[in-house]
Design a protein around this motif. Sequence first.
Motif, mmCIF file in Angstrom:
data_model
loop_
_atom_site.group_PDB
_atom_site.id
_atom_site.type_symbol
_atom_site.label_atom_id
_atom_site.label_comp_id
_atom_site.label_asym_id
_atom_site.label_seq_id
_atom_site.Cartn_x
_atom_site.Cartn_y
_atom_site.Cartn_z
ATOM 1 N N TYR A 119 -68.939 30.377 153.519
ATOM 2 C CA TYR A 119 -68.476 29.095 152.996
ATOM 3 C C TYR A 119 -69.340 27.936 153.496
ATOM 4 O O TYR A 119 -69.312 26.845 152.924
ATOM 5 N N LEU A 120 -70.117 28.165 154.562
ATOM 6 C CA LEU A 120 -70.970 27.123 155.133
ATOM 7 C C LEU A 120 -72.383 27.200 154.538
ATOM 8 O O LEU A 120 -73.036 28.252 154.617
ATOM 9 N N PRO A 121 -72.890 26.098 153.975
ATOM 10 C CA PRO A 121 -74.248 26.133 153.427
ATOM 11 C C PRO A 121 -75.297 26.428 154.490
ATOM 12 O O PRO A 121 -76.309 27.087 154.201
ATOM 13 N N GLU A 122 -75.072 25.981 155.723
ATOM 14 C CA GLU A 122 -76.042 26.239 156.788
ATOM 15 C C GLU A 122 -76.091 27.731 157.140
ATOM 16 O O GLU A 122 -77.150 28.269 157.485
ATOM 17 N N TYR A 123 -74.935 28.396 157.020
ATOM 18 C CA TYR A 123 -74.921 29.843 157.241
ATOM 19 C C TYR A 123 -75.728 30.549 156.148
ATOM 20 O O TYR A 123 -76.520 31.454 156.432
ATOM 21 N N ARG A 124 -75.521 30.156 154.918
ATOM 22 C CA ARG A 124 -76.252 30.792 153.821
ATOM 23 C C ARG A 124 -77.755 30.591 153.971
ATOM 24 O O ARG A 124 -78.552 31.496 153.666
ATOM 25 N N ALA A 125 -78.148 29.435 154.481
ATOM 26 C CA ALA A 125 -79.571 29.180 154.710
ATOM 27 C C ALA A 125 -80.112 30.088 155.812
ATOM 28 O O ALA A 125 -81.216 30.648 155.693
ATOM 29 N N SER A 126 -79.351 30.256 156.882
ATOM 30 C CA SER A 126 -79.778 31.131 157.985
ATOM 31 C C SER A 126 -79.890 32.572 157.516
ATOM 32 O O SER A 126 -80.837 33.289 157.863
ATOM 33 N N ARG A 127 -78.921 33.001 156.718
ATOM 34 C CA ARG A 127 -78.950 34.376 156.223
ATOM 35 C C ARG A 127 -80.157 34.602 155.316
ATOM 36 O O ARG A 127 -80.794 35.663 155.376
ATOM 37 N N ALA A 128 -80.474 33.617 154.497
ATOM 38 C CA ALA A 128 -81.647 33.740 153.628
ATOM 39 C C ALA A 128 -82.926 33.848 154.450
ATOM 40 O O ALA A 128 -83.832 34.629 154.123
#
Length: 367
Positions: free
Chosen positions: A33-42
């Motif tokens: 749900y966190l955009p910063e998490y999605r960026a880290s995962r990418a």
Amino acid sequence: MFPELKNDRFLRALLKQPVDTTPVWMMRQAGRYLPEYRASRATAGDFLSLCKNDAFACEVTLQPLERYELDAAILFSDILTIPDAMGLGLYFETGEGPKFKHTVRSKADVDALPIATANDLDYVMKAVTTIRHALNGRVPLIGFSGSPWTLATYMVEGGSSKDFRHIKAMMYQTPEVLHALLDKLAKSVIDYLNGQIKAGAQAVQIFDTWGGVLSGPMYQQFSLMYMKQIMDGLIRTHEGQKVPVIMFTKNGGQWLENMAATGPDALGLDWTTDMAEARARVGDKVALQGNLDPCVLYADKAVIEREVENTLAGFGHGTGHVFNLGHGIHQFVNPEQPKYLIDAVHELGAKYHEQSYDDLDTLNGLD
């Protein structure tokens, strides 16, 4: 040595010690749900790469703490690290969740499995220590593991399941094989969680995600008995501090008394269990954690605040309550919504502690 803990509200509540207001954290608070998490995962490339790199695991663990005034951080990892360390070949397929290259379906399969140790999962231990230092005493760090029954469901089914047909067939047809598997898993979980505690975890939670799919007698034999084995084998005090243990069985509200009798410091509740009824049933034997329906976070601020108040009022006055969702936060929640929840818990929770907490200086350390 780790930095001195500045906010021990979460640990105090688990140990039923006085607090100034109800502490709060959210299961799966570091997530999609966190955009910063999605960026880290990418950047990491995939989910397992995120888990197995201590720098990435630390980065995503701390992300929700930068947004919200949470009272605890939880190690970013996966519940299936132990089966992976046993050689089953964990992998993830988009839209399908976790899968294993090898399943466990026979006595020979179980006999071939090693007992996993903390040394086999040194990347997790490294992440725990890295995160603990990075927190710099801001809040406590929670370690965790899946329960033996929950881990076994994935290992026998080969991934997620809706009907659990393979493991339930094993349970009824060859129970001795399943008991042998669960015993190996319990021994693995004990070493794994004790390793996390030695590495820096200040509390641990056992996630019995699928215990609630069992009948009462089967729950006692195939889930709770092995969590009791874990309770008996865990480090409960480390470096002069108590290490609270939380037991969470999803859909396990009918077994609270039995769960409390195994020796945890706290029981996690999902949203299907009434908080007031749960407290009446377990009394002061254990603290309670929970139990807002995660879907409340799709509502607006006023509704969130109303439901927070209802949950707080359900527990009532006194210490021993850690506010949480009844399960993990959903990936489609607007990241602005959790702030309403967390701020409401701290603001509305204070009045439930006025009589039992009159010395703020004791927040500087556990009694």
